[in-house]
Design a protein around this motif. Structure first.
Motif, PDB file in Angstrom:
ATOM      1  N   PHE A 177       0.790  -1.271  -0.105  1.00  0.00           N
ATOM      2  CA  PHE A 177       0.044  -0.080  -0.044  1.00  0.00           C
ATOM      3  C   PHE A 177       0.778   1.249  -0.103  1.00  0.00           C
ATOM      4  O   PHE A 177       0.539   2.227  -0.537  1.00  0.00           O
ATOM      5  N   ASP A 178       2.296   1.392   0.526  1.00  0.00           N
ATOM      6  CA  ASP A 178       3.095   2.240   0.604  1.00  0.00           C
ATOM      7  C   ASP A 178       3.239   2.678  -0.786  1.00  0.00           C
ATOM      8  O   ASP A 178       3.765   4.020  -0.878  1.00  0.00           O
ATOM      9  N   THR A 179       3.396   1.781  -1.606  1.00  0.00           N
ATOM     10  CA  THR A 179       3.942   2.175  -3.033  1.00  0.00           C
ATOM     11  C   THR A 179       2.576   2.119  -4.146  1.00  0.00           C
ATOM     12  O   THR A 179       2.853   2.321  -5.157  1.00  0.00           O
ATOM     13  N   PHE A 180       1.435   2.314  -3.653  1.00  0.00           N
ATOM     14  CA  PHE A 180       0.402   2.350  -4.409  1.00  0.00           C
ATOM     15  C   PHE A 180      -0.202   3.685  -4.230  1.00  0.00           C
ATOM     16  O   PHE A 180      -0.522   4.264  -3.440  1.00  0.00           O
ATOM     17  N   CYS A 181       0.030   4.234  -5.559  1.00  0.00           N
ATOM     18  CA  CYS A 181      -0.634   5.649  -5.814  1.00  0.00           C
ATOM     19  C   CYS A 181      -2.194   5.917  -5.700  1.00  0.00           C
ATOM     20  O   CYS A 181      -2.666   5.398  -6.888  1.00  0.00           O
ATOM     21  N   GLN A 182      -2.900   6.858  -4.891  1.00  0.00           N
ATOM     22  CA  GLN A 182      -3.994   6.952  -4.904  1.00  0.00           C
ATOM     23  C   GLN A 182      -4.491   8.018  -5.712  1.00  0.00           C
ATOM     24  O   GLN A 182      -3.993   9.086  -5.771  1.00  0.00           O
ATOM     25  N   GLY A 183      -5.661   7.872  -6.236  1.00  0.00           N
ATOM     26  CA  GLY A 183      -6.360   9.074  -7.048  1.00  0.00           C
ATOM     27  C   GLY A 183      -7.734   8.995  -7.093  1.00  0.00           C
ATOM     28  O   GLY A 183      -8.524   7.842  -6.784  1.00  0.00           O
ATOM     29  N   ALA A 184      -8.738   9.795  -7.810  1.00  0.00           N
ATOM     30  CA  ALA A 184     -10.150   9.667  -7.994  1.00  0.00           C
ATOM     31  C   ALA A 184     -10.156   8.307  -8.702  1.00  0.00           C
ATOM     32  O   ALA A 184     -11.333   7.650  -8.599  1.00  0.00           O
ATOM     33  N   SER A 185      -9.506   8.060  -9.704  1.00  0.00           N
ATOM     34  CA  SER A 185      -9.737   6.793 -10.358  1.00  0.00           C
ATOM     35  C   SER A 185      -9.672   5.448  -9.828  1.00  0.00           C
ATOM     36  O   SER A 185     -10.369   4.557 -10.200  1.00  0.00           O
ATOM     37  N   ASN A 186      -8.863   5.212  -8.521  1.00  0.00           N
ATOM     38  CA  ASN A 186      -8.955   3.932  -7.764  1.00  0.00           C
ATOM     39  C   ASN A 186      -9.191   4.212  -6.137  1.00  0.00           C
ATOM     40  O   ASN A 186      -9.056   3.309  -5.525  1.00  0.00           O
ATOM     41  N   GLN A 187      -9.865   5.511  -6.023  1.00  0.00           N
ATOM     42  CA  GLN A 187     -10.034   5.532  -4.492  1.00  0.00           C
ATOM     43  C   GLN A 187     -10.940   4.662  -3.779  1.00  0.00           C
ATOM     44  O   GLN A 187     -10.700   4.140  -2.696  1.00  0.00           O
ATOM     45  N   ARG A 188     -11.949   4.127  -4.367  1.00  0.00           N
ATOM     46  CA  ARG A 188     -12.954   3.367  -4.073  1.00  0.00           C
ATOM     47  C   ARG A 188     -12.264   1.952  -3.707  1.00  0.00           C
ATOM     48  O   ARG A 188     -12.509   1.299  -2.789  1.00  0.00           O
ATOM     49  N   ALA A 189     -11.526   1.299  -4.836  1.00  0.00           N
ATOM     50  CA  ALA A 189     -10.984   0.114  -4.880  1.00  0.00           C
ATOM     51  C   ALA A 189      -9.674   0.164  -3.630  1.00  0.00           C
ATOM     52  O   ALA A 189      -9.777  -0.977  -2.951  1.00  0.00           O
ATOM     53  N   TYR A 190      -9.255   1.235  -3.418  1.00  0.00           N
ATOM     54  CA  TYR A 190      -8.112   1.329  -2.371  1.00  0.00           C
ATOM     55  C   TYR A 190      -8.786   1.498  -1.094  1.00  0.00           C
ATOM     56  O   TYR A 190      -8.124   0.660  -0.137  1.00  0.00           O
ATOM     57  N   THR A 191      -9.852   2.042  -0.793  1.00  0.00           N
ATOM     58  CA  THR A 191     -10.597   2.148   0.586  1.00  0.00           C
ATOM     59  C   THR A 191     -10.858   0.443   0.835  1.00  0.00           C
ATOM     60  O   THR A 191     -10.718   0.362   2.037  1.00  0.00           O
ATOM     61  N   VAL A 192     -11.466  -0.209   0.009  1.00  0.00           N
ATOM     62  CA  VAL A 192     -12.202  -1.277   0.266  1.00  0.00           C
ATOM     63  C   VAL A 192     -10.893  -2.284   0.457  1.00  0.00           C
ATOM     64  O   VAL A 192     -10.975  -3.075   1.412  1.00  0.00           O
ATOM     65  N   ALA A 193      -9.891  -2.121  -0.198  1.00  0.00           N
ATOM     66  CA  ALA A 193      -8.925  -3.250  -0.262  1.00  0.00           C
ATOM     67  C   ALA A 193      -8.084  -2.994   1.232  1.00  0.00           C
ATOM     68  O   ALA A 193      -7.921  -3.896   2.038  1.00  0.00           O
ATOM     69  N   ARG A 194      -7.873  -1.912   1.791  1.00  0.00           N
ATOM     70  CA  ARG A 194      -7.475  -1.544   3.092  1.00  0.00           C
ATOM     71  C   ARG A 194      -8.136  -2.042   4.050  1.00  0.00           C
ATOM     72  O   ARG A 194      -7.876  -2.566   5.092  1.00  0.00           O
ATOM     73  N   LYS A 195      -9.555  -2.132   3.907  1.00  0.00           N
ATOM     74  CA  LYS A 195     -10.352  -2.618   5.073  1.00  0.00           C
ATOM     75  C   LYS A 195     -10.226  -4.119   5.057  1.00  0.00           C
ATOM     76  O   LYS A 195     -10.319  -4.575   6.006  1.00  0.00           O
ATOM     77  N   ILE A 196      -9.918  -4.602   3.894  1.00  0.00           N
ATOM     78  CA  ILE A 196     -10.064  -6.219   3.672  1.00  0.00           C
ATOM     79  C   ILE A 196      -8.726  -6.592   4.386  1.00  0.00           C
ATOM     80  O   ILE A 196      -8.360  -7.597   5.262  1.00  0.00           O
ATOM     81  N   ALA A 197      -7.635  -5.838   4.076  1.00  0.00           N
ATOM     82  CA  ALA A 197      -6.340  -5.924   4.482  1.00  0.00           C
ATOM     83  C   ALA A 197      -5.997  -6.155   6.078  1.00  0.00           C
ATOM     84  O   ALA A 197      -5.513  -6.761   6.638  1.00  0.00           O
ATOM     85  N   ALA A 198      -7.087  -5.071   6.684  1.00  0.00           N
ATOM     86  CA  ALA A 198      -7.090  -4.909   8.267  1.00  0.00           C
ATOM     87  C   ALA A 198      -7.971  -5.825   8.775  1.00  0.00           C
ATOM     88  O   ALA A 198      -7.958  -6.071  10.039  1.00  0.00           O
ATOM     89  N   GLY A 199      -8.731  -6.469   8.149  1.00  0.00           N
ATOM     90  CA  GLY A 199      -9.336  -7.735   8.570  1.00  0.00           C
ATOM     91  C   GLY A 199     -10.983  -6.962   9.039  1.00  0.00           C
ATOM     92  O   GLY A 199     -11.751  -7.683   9.913  1.00  0.00           O
ATOM     93  N   GLU A 200     -11.228  -5.963   8.431  1.00  0.00           N
ATOM     94  CA  GLU A 200     -12.293  -5.334   8.714  1.00  0.00           C
ATOM     95  C   GLU A 200     -13.601  -5.229   7.603  1.00  0.00           C
ATOM     96  O   GLU A 200     -14.467  -4.584   7.607  1.00  0.00           O
ATOM     97  N   GLY A 201     -13.282  -6.069   6.671  1.00  0.00           N
ATOM     98  CA  GLY A 201     -14.180  -6.229   5.578  1.00  0.00           C
ATOM     99  C   GLY A 201     -15.090  -7.329   5.371  1.00  0.00           C
ATOM    100  O   GLY A 201     -15.278  -7.961   4.728  1.00  0.00           O
ATOM    101  N   GLU A 202     -15.824  -7.464   6.740  1.00  0.00           N
ATOM    102  CA  GLU A 202     -16.627  -8.525   6.974  1.00  0.00           C
ATOM    103  C   GLU A 202     -17.871  -8.353   5.794  1.00  0.00           C
ATOM    104  O   GLU A 202     -18.806  -9.315   5.316  1.00  0.00           O
ATOM    105  N   ALA A 203     -18.261  -7.110   5.159  1.00  0.00           N
ATOM    106  CA  ALA A 203     -19.297  -6.730   4.521  1.00  0.00           C
ATOM    107  C   ALA A 203     -18.934  -7.485   3.099  1.00  0.00           C
ATOM    108  O   ALA A 203     -19.773  -7.320   2.239  1.00  0.00           O
TER     109      ALA A 203
END
Length: 466
Positions: free
Chosen positions: A128-154
């Motif tokens: 994630f440190d080397t993944f560049c965020q922007g409007a084109s990928n922000q939703r995907a990035y947010t969900v990915a962080r949730k799943i990685a943290a074990g908070e993506g039960e939804a």
């Protein structure tokens, strides 16, 4: 006489370090570049304890994959070069006994890789440190962080999709790496669709028994499959994937898939699996805008500079590349790789002029693909199920005026044409009419989420048009 044959005839063997050096080459040929790059290349031979070789894996993911798929082959091949080897253990750093860490006489220097390092763009650490965020990928990035943290039960199953080179693999690898670090007890398995396909079919056809494969892919708490579209059109593999997703999620596990399209657009996918995936949440990664492309260039430049000390590119040259190469991260990395050759030739910072000369072919190709007013008109007309002449009719009927205003808005946003030029191409409208259409649609986009989504879908279709 080949080295392998000589070793097999020699009872003394070659020693553990030399044996492993030779075996690495064989594993590259056996497993292929992707598996080797991800799991074998980082593996280090640490100690030889009375014939038991201790290896250090880089991550828990790598440890699991190596134990499941490579350990028995590694052990067999090592023993063919060094008969006294009794076994192999693959451990993480913290799992090594204290006496192994402290006793210098059992330490073994890292075996030198026989296979040359793969290109820099492939060996970069994907986090994630080397993944560049922007409007084109922000939703995907947010969900990915949730799943990685074990908070993506939804999201028991989540699909991320895009055209090639926009960061799907980087995002999945980031999830896998962070999940393994944050929750070590959580079993994580990441594989490509091609690996899934080949390993399942190998188990099915060669051994007539897929139970070991099923056990491997259903054991993790988190299963990530990249390039899932490679399974499409393979009925037996698709049904196995369907069963795997069902069984893993039934037990509380989680599945992350990356593909080149959403469930509706995956070609040759069987209807049972398509229906299953249509019901899961998904995110699309879009083409990066100029600002995000510029940040990607900064990150990639830092990476290349670490591998090639002294390599640098002028800031205005990077601005020019970000502005004119409207493609994926791979396109941008390809441009920087080309500039390394320019830097080697000149030995100084790559200037704007030098970059323009070195990238002339790429910039010309990008210019040829530049979006035109005619392309916007064609895609908008198709979206509203009308012809381009109908779109250009000078009428105030809402069924034509609104699509025409939308096309003018997108032409203003997506092309290099001036307002008077756009007005002329729409049948001779004054530039003030174009301005009114642009501002009117912009206001509607802000006010109406459904209309905003519609306009964004049209814009994506324009970008995808050949």
């Amino acid at each position: 006489m080949e080295m392998g044959e000589e070793a097999r005839r020699s009872p003394a063997g070659l020693g553990a370090a030399r044996a492993y050096e030779l075996v690495r080459k064989e594993l590259f040929s056996e497993f292929g570049a992707d598996f080797y790059r991800s799991y074998v290349d980082p593996l280090r031979l640490v100690a030889d304890l009375n014939g038991v070789l201790l290896f250090r894996a880089s991550t828990r993911i790598a440890q699991e994959r190596l134990r499941q798929q490579a350990q028995h082959r590694l052990e067999k091949r090592l023993r063919s070069y060094e008969p006294r080897i009794e076994g192999v253990e693959i451990l993480l750093e913290h799992e090594f006994p204290d006496d192994v860490r402290n006793l210098a006489d059992v330490r073994i220097e890292d075996a030198r890789p026989v296979v040359e390092a793969l290109p820099a763009s492939q060996t970069q650490s994907l986090t994630f440190d080397t993944f560049c965020q922007g409007a084109s990928n922000q939703r995907a990035y947010t969900v990915a962080r949730k799943i990685a943290a074990g908070e993506g039960e939804a999201f028991p199953v989540w699909l991320v999709h895009s055209r090639p080179g926009l960061g799907k693999t980087h995002l999945l690898a980031s999830i896998a790496n962070e999940a393994a670090q944050r929750t070590p007890d959580r079993k994580v398995l990441m594989m490509t669709g091609q690996e899934y396909l080949e390993q399942f079919q190998s188990a099915l056809h060669k051994k007539r028994d897929s139970s070991s494969f099923k056990e491997m892919v259903r054991a993790p708490h988190l299963l990530l499959i990249d390039d899932f579209h490679r399974l499409c059109g393979k009925p037996a593999t698709e049904m196995e994937a369907f069963d795997t997703i069902h069984e893993l999620t039934r037990r509380g596990g989680q599945v992350v898939l990356a593909a080149d399209n959403d469930a509706s657009g995956l070609k040759d996918l069987n209807e049972a699996l398509r229906a299953r995936l249509k019901g899961v949440p998904s995110c699309e990664i879009d083409v990066p805008d100029a600002a995000l492309r510029r940040r990607i260039l900064d990150v990639r430049l830092q990476h290349h500079a670490r591998l090639t000390p002294g390599f640098s590119v002028a800031s205005d040259a990077l601005d020019m590349i970000a502005e004119r190469i409207e493609g994926s991260g791979r396109d941008l990395d390809g441009a920087l790789s080309q500039l390394i050759i320019e830097w080697i030739s000149g030995g100084t910072e790559v200037t704007m002029e030098a970059a323009a000369n070195a990238l002339q072919a790429k910039l010309s190709e990008a210019a040829e693909k530049r979006i035109t007013v005619n392309l916007v008109q064609k895609v908008v007309a198709r979206h509203y199920n009308m012809s381009v002449p109908q779109l250009l009719e000078r009428t105030r009927r809402h069924t034509i005026a609104r699509p025409r205003q939308t096309a003018m808005f997108l032409a203003c946003r997506m092309t290099q044409a001036s307002l008077p030029d756009i007005g002329a191409r729409f049948g001779g409208f004054d530039h003030t009419t174009v301005m009114y259409a642009r501002d009117r649609v912009a206001a509607l986009v802000e006010q109406d989420p459904a209309f905003k989504a519609e306009v964004e879908n049209i814009a994506r279709a324009i970008k995808r048009e050949p």
